[in-house]
Design a protein around this motif. Structure first.
Motif, PDB file in Angstrom:
ATOM      1  N   THR A   1       0.882  -1.301   0.160  1.00  0.00           N
ATOM      2  CA  THR A   1      -0.056  -0.052  -0.105  1.00  0.00           C
ATOM      3  C   THR A   1       0.847   1.323   0.062  1.00  0.00           C
ATOM      4  N   ALA A   2       2.329   0.977   0.184  1.00  0.00           N
ATOM      5  CA  ALA A   2       3.136   2.254  -0.160  1.00  0.00           C
ATOM      6  C   ALA A   2       3.314   2.554  -1.469  1.00  0.00           C
ATOM      7  N   VAL A   3       2.935   1.670  -2.632  1.00  0.00           N
ATOM      8  CA  VAL A   3       3.276   1.829  -3.751  1.00  0.00           C
ATOM      9  C   VAL A   3       2.077   2.757  -4.309  1.00  0.00           C
ATOM     10  N   ALA A   4       2.386   3.755  -5.065  1.00  0.00           N
ATOM     11  CA  ALA A   4       1.251   4.646  -5.363  1.00  0.00           C
ATOM     12  C   ALA A   4       0.275   3.909  -6.526  1.00  0.00           C
ATOM     13  N   GLY A   5      -1.002   3.968  -6.268  1.00  0.00           N
ATOM     14  CA  GLY A   5      -1.864   2.983  -7.110  1.00  0.00           C
ATOM     15  C   GLY A   5      -2.478   1.730  -6.496  1.00  0.00           C
TER      16      GLY A   5
END
Length: 305
Positions: free
Chosen positions: A215-219
């Motif tokens: 969830t730290a990855v954008a998108g």
């Protein structure tokens, strides 16, 4: 197709009533999945492992399962075959929880041989989950299959399968390459960002850490993360909050309500905490569906953009 003789083999002994096909169904996207196939109670699953590319065959033979591994990753796959087959699935406490609701109790008894598989591999699941974001199943499968065939890496073993693409290759591919596959820039860029940090995603100690990193990855949000960790880690509590169908299915099955939102979904599943994803899986396997209203979502094309 290379390496027709197994590099490693192992015999597994599942519990009585174990159901192989239903358990490992989440590892396949469709009967035409280029990376996986179920034929005559045998799963053929091609993937990339920390030891290299490999193919796992899980054969049901009476009261036993035979695991055969092919290719450089064959040993790794055979060592993890019991997890892939759901035999490390921990059902502790679920029987007591299931008895709290007649529908769940009935489904738990009817599908007692169902287990939650755990592949131990994150990025192949990310590839599929990102393509499934906010589109129809047909659109998602088309994008997934076209992407796998675009990179076209043959899997080892006697069955003609393809490997999922290498994360580095995906990260280096411009977003517009995915447009003919029906993937708009938003999902293509999300996939490329996840591919760029795939090594870190694969090194997570558990489902909770993987969820934080995903969830730290954008998108990538909670829905995508849940879709990944439920199969990569066998997380029986992972709930796909934000799903188009799941809140309605759960509301209909557990409360007789034809529609539900995410808040109602979590409220109804709360008594099964620790096994909330398992309850959703049971409803899916049982074919439970809420009443349908309105037109179906259209299938779109991005090939011209």
């Amino acid at each position: 197709m290379t390496g027709t003789a197994p590099t490693a083999s192992r015999t597994l002994r599942p519990p009585p009533g174990y159901r192989l096909a239903a358990t490992i169904r989440p590892l396949t996207f469709s009967p035409y999945d280029p990376c996986a196939r179920i034929v005559d109670d045998t799963l053929w699953w091609a993937t990339r492992t920390p030891a290299g590319p490999g193919t796992l065959a899980l054969h049901g033979t009476g009261s036993e399962l035979r695991a055969d591994g092919y290719g450089p990753g064959g040993d790794w796959l055979v060592a993890h075959a019991d997890a892939v087959a759901g035999l490390r699935d921990d059902l502790t406490g679920f029987a007591d929880l299931a008895r709290s609701h007649p529908v769940v109790a009935r489904l738990a008894a009817r599908h007692a041989g169902l287990r939650m598989p755990a592949t131990g591999l994150v990025f192949p699941r990310v590839l599929r989950a990102v393509f499934e974001q906010k589109v129809t199943g047909k659109e998602a499968y088309r994008a997934y299959a076209a992407t796998v065939r675009h990179f076209a890496a043959p899997a080892p073993g006697p069955v003609s399968l393809l490997l999922p693409p290498e994360p580095a290759a995906v990260a280096a591919t411009p977003y517009w390459v995915f447009h003919p596959f029906g993937v708009e820039q938003r999902r293509a860029e999300t996939l490329r960002r996840a591919a760029a940090v795939a090594d870190r995603l694969e090194r997570c100690a558990d489902s909770a850490e993987a969820t934080r990193r995903l969830t730290a990855v954008a998108g990538i949000g909670v829905w995508t993360a849940a879709e990944v960790v439920r199969v990569a880690y066998g997380d029986a509590d992972a709930v796909s909050v934000g799903d188009y169908h799941v809140p309605n299915t759960v509301a209909w099955a557990l409360a007789g309500e034809p529609r539900g939102d995410d808040a109602r979904l979590l409220e109804l599943l709360e008594p099964f905490r620790g096994h909330r994803g398992r309850v959703c899986r049971l409803l899916e396997v049982a074919g439970v569906q809420a009443p349908k209203f309105g037109p179906r979502a259209p299938i779109r094309s991005f090939a011209r953009f």
